[in-house]
Design an enzyme around this catalytic site. Structure first.
Site, PDB file in Angstrom:
ATOM      1  N   ASP A 159       0.842  -1.209   0.000  1.00  0.00           N
ATOM      2  CA  ASP A 159       0.000   0.000   0.000  1.00  0.00           C
ATOM      3  C   ASP A 159       0.874   1.255   0.000  1.00  0.00           C
ATOM      4  OD1 ASP A 159      -2.381  -1.732   0.526  1.00  0.00           O
ATOM      5  OD2 ASP A 159      -1.351  -2.033   2.412  1.00  0.00           O
ATOM      6  N   HIS A 187      -4.564  -3.338   6.784  1.00  0.00           N
ATOM      7  CA  HIS A 187      -4.414  -3.623   5.353  1.00  0.00           C
ATOM      8  C   HIS A 187      -5.786  -4.065   4.835  1.00  0.00           C
ATOM      9  CE1 HIS A 187      -2.902  -4.925   1.524  1.00  0.00           C
ATOM     10  NE2 HIS A 187      -3.346  -6.150   1.726  1.00  0.00           N
TER      11      HIS A 187
END
Length: 333
Positions: A159, A187
């Site tokens: 990410d 996440h």
């Protein structure tokens, strides 16, 4: 030459591992002079596939790769480990509720945590990749009480890399010119990609990301949702989940643990929350900005947080608390 280190990859017959193993064996993660013993763990039906992966690794003729050990047994897989990369997990199937997914993964990561406790070195560095990564990581750490909580982390580097790349493309620079983006929290689609502390190197000068991008509405809306939903977008396009980019992020994450972060830079990692300056509840694996030195991470504390960021950080923490409490309720089962 140094003594070989033992590195475990679980889910080793899967597609993330297929992109990952070559980089590890070649020396891109633990160093160009560090011999490696690769231990590949998967479930019994995947062993024939694993044999093919072993053949390919042998056929790469990599000088650092001392041995490859394919196995479906935890007592073989977790023995004397220096590093464990836990990629394998139960994927979400159609019609499956998140609670069912959590229950299945608690069973897996409880077993793997217990195996780490029993067989691995107490200095082992454990990276959890399999989703839901933060909560799986917490369960593994709780199931290995004699291994320090600080030795466990989960992957939010993918990410982080996505956020960095989006800003770089927007501004028209290469991604290495963008520093100190942060992924806060889980996440999952509640994660908060934050560029309030990021800088962009434009024409040799460090500029705050907001000044470089010059588009607050994009940074507060489309940028965030693009990073949050990127995994789903890749699945929609490829009909398969992210593999090459996930493998690259795993390499980045483990290399930083091994060799440290550059001076003045921080990276995002899901780590154990314990007495931080951001009001994040204790006993979660929460993604923070960290700096790493001598194989130890430290949360970058004291960054100013505005109301917009605060709301996003709290929302992802709330999701993690709920996930943790559900997962822990299954631990005794």
């Amino acid at each position: 030459m140094a003594e070989p280190i033992r590195v475990l990859v679980t889910g080793a017959a899967g597609q993330i591992a297929y992109s990952l193993l070559y980089s590890i064996a070649k020396g891109d993660v633990f160093g160009k002079d560090q011999p490696i013993i690769l231990v590949l763990l998967d479930i019994p039906p995947m062993l024939p596939v694993l044999d093919g992966v072993v053949m390919e690794l042998q056929d790469c003729a990599l000088p650092l790769l001392r041995e490859v050990i394919p196995t479906d047994k935890v007592e073989v897989g977790f023995k004397d480990l220096d590093a464990a990369i836990l990629v394998g997990s139960m994927p979400r199937k159609e019609g499956m509720e998140r609670k069912d997914l959590l229950k299945a993964n608690v069973a897996i990561f409880k077993t793997q945590g217990a195996a780490l406790e029993k067989y691995a070195k107490k200095t082992v560095k454990v990276l959890v990749v399999g989703n839901p990564a933060n909560t799986n990581c917490l369960i593994a750490s709780k199931s290995a009480p004699s291994i320090p909580k600080e030795n466990f982390s989960c992957l939010t580097r993918l990410d982080h890399n996505r956020a960095r790349s989006q800003v770089a493309m927007r501004v028209g620079v290469s991604s290495d010119k963008v520093k100190n983006v942060i992924i806060w929290g889980n996440h999952s689609s509640t994660q908060y990609p934050d560029v309030h502390h990021a800088t962009v190197n434009q024409h040799g000068k460090e500029v705050p990301a907001y000044d470089a991008v010059k588009d607050d509405s994009w940074l507060k809306a489309d940028f965030i949702s693009t990073v949050q939903q990127r995994g789903a977008a890749v699945i929609k396009a490829r009909k398969l989940s992210s593999a090459m980019s996930a493998a690259k992020a795993i390499c980045d994450h483990m290399r930083d643990i091994w060799f440290g972060t550059p001076d003045g830079e921080f990276v995002s990692m899901g780590v154990y929350s314990s007495g931080n300056s951001y009001g994040v509840a204790d006993d979660l694996m929460y993604s923070f900005p960290v700096m790493i030195k001598n194989k130890s991470w430290k949360v970058v504390d004291g960054l100013p947080i505005n109301d917009f960021s605060r709301g996003k950080m709290d929302a992802t923490a709330a999701e993690l608390i709920e996930e943790r409490d559900t997962a822990v309720s299954f631990l005794g089962v």
